[in-house]
Design a protein around this motif. Sequence first.
Motif, PDB file in Angstrom:
ATOM      1  N   GLN A 194      42.448  44.083  50.976  1.00 47.10           N
ATOM      2  CA  GLN A 194      41.351  43.725  50.081  1.00 47.10           C
ATOM      3  C   GLN A 194      41.891  43.380  48.692  1.00 47.10           C
ATOM      4  OE1 GLN A 194      39.633  44.665  47.289  1.00 47.10           O
ATOM      5  NE2 GLN A 194      37.722  43.604  47.722  1.00 47.10           N
ATOM      6  N   ASN A 195      42.805  44.195  48.192  1.00 49.82           N
ATOM      7  CA  ASN A 195      43.341  43.979  46.842  1.00 49.82           C
ATOM      8  C   ASN A 195      44.178  42.713  46.731  1.00 49.82           C
ATOM      9  OD1 ASN A 195      42.261  46.168  45.342  1.00 49.82           O
ATOM     10  ND2 ASN A 195      43.690  47.572  46.324  1.00 49.82           N
ATOM     11  N   ALA A 196      44.671  42.224  47.856  1.00 48.63           N
ATOM     12  CA  ALA A 196      45.460  40.985  47.849  1.00 48.63           C
ATOM     13  C   ALA A 196      44.579  39.750  48.037  1.00 48.63           C
ATOM     14  CB  ALA A 196      46.523  41.036  48.945  1.00 48.63           C
ATOM     15  N   GLY A 197      43.281  39.974  48.376  1.00 49.73           N
ATOM     16  CA  GLY A 197      42.363  38.834  48.457  1.00 49.73           C
ATOM     17  C   GLY A 197      41.874  38.467  49.842  1.00 49.73           C
ATOM     18  N   ALA A 198      42.139  39.310  50.843  1.00 47.45           N
ATOM     19  CA  ALA A 198      41.624  39.033  52.194  1.00 47.45           C
ATOM     20  C   ALA A 198      40.105  39.145  52.184  1.00 47.45           C
ATOM     21  CB  ALA A 198      42.209  40.035  53.193  1.00 47.45           C
ATOM     22  N   LYS A 387      47.239  33.649  55.869  1.00 43.25           N
ATOM     23  CA  LYS A 387      45.769  33.705  55.970  1.00 43.25           C
ATOM     24  C   LYS A 387      45.167  34.430  54.759  1.00 43.25           C
ATOM     25  CE  LYS A 387      45.134  31.741  60.036  1.00 43.25           C
ATOM     26  NZ  LYS A 387      44.422  30.460  60.130  1.00 43.25           N
ATOM     27  N   ILE A 388      45.820  35.509  54.326  1.00 38.61           N
ATOM     28  CA  ILE A 388      45.325  36.233  53.149  1.00 38.61           C
ATOM     29  C   ILE A 388      45.431  35.348  51.913  1.00 38.61           C
ATOM     30  CG2 ILE A 388      45.783  38.172  51.570  1.00 38.61           C
ATOM     31  CD1 ILE A 388      46.492  39.876  53.992  1.00 38.61           C
ATOM     32  N   LYS A 389      46.544  34.614  51.811  1.00 38.31           N
ATOM     33  CA  LYS A 389      46.738  33.735  50.649  1.00 38.31           C
ATOM     34  C   LYS A 389      45.659  32.651  50.600  1.00 38.31           C
ATOM     35  CE  LYS A 389      50.321  31.313  48.092  1.00 38.31           C
ATOM     36  NZ  LYS A 389      51.677  30.748  48.072  1.00 38.31           N
ATOM     37  N   LYS A 394      40.835  30.697  47.725  1.00 33.46           N
ATOM     38  CA  LYS A 394      39.415  30.290  47.699  1.00 33.46           C
ATOM     39  C   LYS A 394      38.649  31.090  46.647  1.00 33.46           C
ATOM     40  CE  LYS A 394      38.331  29.022  52.440  1.00 33.46           C
ATOM     41  NZ  LYS A 394      37.615  29.456  53.653  1.00 33.46           N
ATOM     42  N   GLU A 395      38.864  32.406  46.659  1.00 31.00           N
ATOM     43  CA  GLU A 395      38.151  33.279  45.722  1.00 31.00           C
ATOM     44  C   GLU A 395      38.615  33.023  44.288  1.00 31.00           C
ATOM     45  OE1 GLU A 395      36.836  37.971  45.335  1.00 31.00           O
ATOM     46  OE2 GLU A 395      38.744  37.477  46.278  1.00 31.00           O
ATOM     47  N   GLN A 396      39.920  32.785  44.116  1.00 32.92           N
ATOM     48  CA  GLN A 396      40.468  32.514  42.782  1.00 32.92           C
ATOM     49  C   GLN A 396      39.875  31.229  42.202  1.00 32.92           C
ATOM     50  OE1 GLN A 396      43.000  34.697  41.270  1.00 32.92           O
ATOM     51  NE2 GLN A 396      42.125  33.619  39.520  1.00 32.92           N
TER      52      GLN A 396
END
Length: 458
Positions: A194-198, A387-389, A394-396
């Motif tokens: 979660q903290n990495a952006g998944a 996939k996490i990146k 997208k969120e960034q």
Amino acid sequence: MEHQKLFQEFEAISSKEWKQKIQFELKGADYNETLVWESLEGIKVKPFYHADEFETNTQVNTQVTQFKIVQNIFVHDVVKSNKKALDTLQRGAESIRFTIENETVVIKDLMQNLPLENTHYFFYLPFLSIDFVNQINDFATKNKANFSIQVDPIGHLVKDGNWFTNLDTDFNTLNQIVAKTNLPFLNLETRIYQNAGANIIQQLAYTLAHANEYFNRINWSVESNSKTTITIEVAVGTHYFFEIAKLRALRLLFETLAKEYHPNIECHILATPTKRNKTLYDYNVNMLRTTTECMSAILGGADSVANLAYDALYHKDNEFGDRISRNQLLVLKNESYFDKVNNPADGAYYIETITEQLAEKALQLFKDIEANGGFITQLIEGTIQRKIKESATKEQELFDSGKEILLGTNKYPNKNDRMKEDLELFPFVKTHSRKTLVTPIIEKRLAEKLEQERLAQE
């Protein structure tokens, strides 16, 4: 006495009739485009949910009344950590999570005068040592203590890029621990996803795949009737209802998977607010963020909740930050009555729909991971990291364009805020060039780039 049913004089209105009324009020605007929105996970959220769309409820057993307030303590100095644990238990904490980085710590000294039988202690170990686990186990057995050990070689691989030793040795050590300890010993450190952006579906699927590697590689004694508990550390994000649904879906998925391997494996969900949306500037807003995130954790059925101090990004552990974060949970528990009702989300059609969709989509992704070699293989190949990146990017982009808002940071910032002199810790991603087996998954906050630019201009 028979309960009187209320509102019987009103006719029931179907979902179809509600939709017709809404479409009339929209005066020609498209219903789907105007009122239905899509989450980052690809879940379409409708403007209303109705009983006639449900055949059965999603049954998740969440014992909300039993959640415990956890205090995190890093053990740098045994005497100080012992004193801090005693003090924090007197001030309202109900459980302690010790992080022990040094194998020279003597458990007997650390636990001096601490209440044992009715207080749950976690021991998070960022190393793998049978001798140290035996020391904790022996103390617990002798003193009837309620202990959980937290070791996670896969979590170490994810974060560090390397095993403690290597795959075979690490799992051999775990199997020796299984044979020798009576305590819960296994941890799934899933906060990092979660903290990495998944996104939420990835978090759930990766947690399931992470667990499945242990189920396949550890020699559980299926004949034993004793219960085995696995701790799952979860980071709770800012999307209030989705996060409630995430924890419910996690319990549902884990229990379904665990039953395939061992009838008595349970999970203990230890939830902490995410770091991803926390900020340096206007840092008091972090308290509002962590409050709603703790609410999601409790209502979603977390067994334990450890709050994140408002200043955790840039200050070393301090008494004031700890006290405020603990008091947030005490207010929720004792003044907001969050410990009075079990399964509070049951029957909320919106939450139940999201729970179901998250569980289905996560199960699909989990099956895909397993069909392609499993979690460790996909880490080594770099698929999980990629996939996490993609999800984080997208969120960034949403944050950078102002569509995802962090008040005080990319919306209504206070230009007079100064933080440069207040930084005791480095609050940004640290990079170390070294050789690793896999590319580590790196935690990164949304506001980092913006904050670095502001610091440079102070």
